[in-house]
Design a protein around this motif. Structure first.
Motif, PDB file in Angstrom:
ATOM      1  N   THR A  25       0.796  -1.224   0.000  1.00 33.16           N
ATOM      2  CA  THR A  25       0.000   0.000   0.000  1.00 33.16           C
ATOM      3  C   THR A  25       0.833   1.281   0.000  1.00 33.16           C
ATOM      4  N   ARG A  26       2.132   1.172   0.074  1.00 33.63           N
ATOM      5  CA  ARG A  26       3.003   2.356   0.163  1.00 33.63           C
ATOM      6  C   ARG A  26       3.474   2.776  -1.230  1.00 33.63           C
ATOM      7  N   ASP A  27       3.759   4.054  -1.383  1.00 33.99           N
ATOM      8  CA  ASP A  27       4.300   4.553  -2.647  1.00 33.99           C
ATOM      9  C   ASP A  27       5.802   4.393  -2.734  1.00 33.99           C
ATOM     10  N   ALA A  28       6.444   4.152  -1.603  1.00 36.09           N
ATOM     11  CA  ALA A  28       7.895   3.974  -1.616  1.00 36.09           C
ATOM     12  C   ALA A  28       8.318   3.091  -0.451  1.00 36.09           C
ATOM     13  N   TYR A  29       9.318   2.310  -0.716  1.00 33.87           N
ATOM     14  CA  TYR A  29       9.933   1.446   0.285  1.00 33.87           C
ATOM     15  C   TYR A  29      11.427   1.733   0.252  1.00 33.87           C
ATOM     16  N   GLY A  30      12.126   1.284   1.256  1.00 37.09           N
ATOM     17  CA  GLY A  30      13.565   1.499   1.307  1.00 37.09           C
ATOM     18  C   GLY A  30      14.287   0.260   1.767  1.00 37.09           C
ATOM     19  N   THR A  31      13.902  -0.888   1.253  1.00 34.94           N
ATOM     20  CA  THR A  31      14.521  -2.112   1.725  1.00 34.94           C
ATOM     21  C   THR A  31      16.007  -2.124   1.391  1.00 34.94           C
ATOM     22  N   GLU A  32      16.776  -2.645   2.315  1.00 34.24           N
ATOM     23  CA  GLU A  32      18.223  -2.656   2.158  1.00 34.24           C
ATOM     24  C   GLU A  32      18.658  -3.410   0.905  1.00 34.24           C
ATOM     25  N   ILE A  33      17.921  -4.437   0.535  1.00 35.38           N
ATOM     26  CA  ILE A  33      18.264  -5.209  -0.662  1.00 35.38           C
ATOM     27  C   ILE A  33      18.004  -4.381  -1.919  1.00 35.38           C
ATOM     28  N   GLU A  34      16.908  -3.644  -1.932  1.00 33.39           N
ATOM     29  CA  GLU A  34      16.500  -2.931  -3.140  1.00 33.39           C
ATOM     30  C   GLU A  34      17.224  -1.616  -3.382  1.00 33.39           C
ATOM     31  N   LEU A  35      17.584  -0.911  -2.337  1.00 35.78           N
ATOM     32  CA  LEU A  35      18.122   0.448  -2.485  1.00 35.78           C
ATOM     33  C   LEU A  35      19.287   0.557  -3.464  1.00 35.78           C
ATOM     34  N   PRO A  36      20.293  -0.323  -3.417  1.00 27.51           N
ATOM     35  CA  PRO A  36      21.393  -0.182  -4.381  1.00 27.51           C
ATOM     36  C   PRO A  36      20.941  -0.376  -5.832  1.00 27.51           C
ATOM     37  N   HIS A  37      19.985  -1.261  -6.042  1.00 25.77           N
ATOM     38  CA  HIS A  37      19.494  -1.532  -7.396  1.00 25.77           C
ATOM     39  C   HIS A  37      18.642  -0.375  -7.912  1.00 25.77           C
ATOM     40  N   MET A  38      17.868   0.211  -7.020  1.00 24.64           N
ATOM     41  CA  MET A  38      17.085   1.373  -7.434  1.00 24.64           C
ATOM     42  C   MET A  38      18.022   2.537  -7.765  1.00 24.64           C
ATOM     43  N   ALA A  39      19.106   2.679  -7.011  1.00 17.19           N
ATOM     44  CA  ALA A  39      20.083   3.743  -7.295  1.00 17.19           C
ATOM     45  C   ALA A  39      20.712   3.537  -8.667  1.00 17.19           C
ATOM     46  N   GLN A  40      20.993   2.286  -9.036  1.00 14.19           N
ATOM     47  CA  GLN A  40      21.522   1.994 -10.380  1.00 14.19           C
ATOM     48  C   GLN A  40      20.534   2.454 -11.440  1.00 14.19           C
ATOM     49  N   TRP A  41      19.263   2.099 -11.243  1.00 14.62           N
ATOM     50  CA  TRP A  41      18.203   2.467 -12.180  1.00 14.62           C
ATOM     51  C   TRP A  41      18.117   3.993 -12.301  1.00 14.62           C
ATOM     52  N   ALA A  42      18.143   4.684 -11.154  1.00 11.83           N
ATOM     53  CA  ALA A  42      18.042   6.146 -11.160  1.00 11.83           C
ATOM     54  C   ALA A  42      19.220   6.784 -11.897  1.00 11.83           C
TER      55      ALA A  42
END
Length: 172
Positions: A25-42
């Motif tokens: 239900t959230r618009d954003a999460y900050g899971t430790e596993i995902e954050l580095p991959h999202m930074a790559q995408w950004a």
């Protein structure tokens, strides 16, 4: 309700008998596993999504055994950067057999939704996921209370009726 460990939760993700449903239900999460991959995408960098292969393998095993894995994501439009990224990486999970659907938040105005994201396993155990304001997970709480299970089942079913399959949802 009882807090459960990450190891206990990981076991639940692999040990259910027939079905796992997950409501986000959230618009954003900050899971430790995902954050580095999202930074790559950004940063516009390539991600081979190898880090998702463990989950995809688990989903394929569930599907081969006749179990269902469904996820509904309620989101605001226009999408947050997190949800844009999340949509862009969902294809391997969908290809593995997880049924992921997207629900614009405006469609859910009359749906009563529990206060936290949850997983419901086999209609017998619900795990509520607690997050901090920045989206990091802070606790997982399990319940077998019939009222909790019924409310979560009903909310998920109502959201699912409004949901758009991954292949048909066009991010806004």
């Amino acid at each position: 309700m009882t807090s459960i460990s990450d190891d206990e939760f990981e076991h639940l993700l692999t040990a259910f008998d027939t079905s796992s449903i997950h409501l986000e239900t959230r618009d954003a999460y900050g899971t430790e596993i995902e954050l580095p991959h999202m930074a790559q995408w950004a940063a516009g960098e390539h991600d081979d999504l190898e880090w998702l292969q463990g989950w995809c393998s688990t989903v394929r095993e569930h599907v081969a055994a006749g179990r269902t894995v469904r996820r509904a994501r309620i989101l605001s439009e226009p999408l947050s950067d997190y949800q844009r990224w999340s949509h862009s990486i969902a294809h391997p999970m969908v290809a593995a057999g997880e049924d992921i659907r997207w629900v614009p938040r405006r469609r859910t105005s009359s749906v009563l939704i529990p206060g936290n994201d949850f997983y419901l396993f086999d209609d017998r155990l619900v795990v509520f996921l607690h997050y901090s304001g920045n989206g990091l997970g802070v606790d997982k709480v399990a319940s077998t209370a019939p009222g909790d299970i019924e409310r979560c089942r009903r909310a998920f079913d109502e959201v699912w009726q409004l949901a758009i399959p991954h292949g048909e949802y066009k991010p806004v």
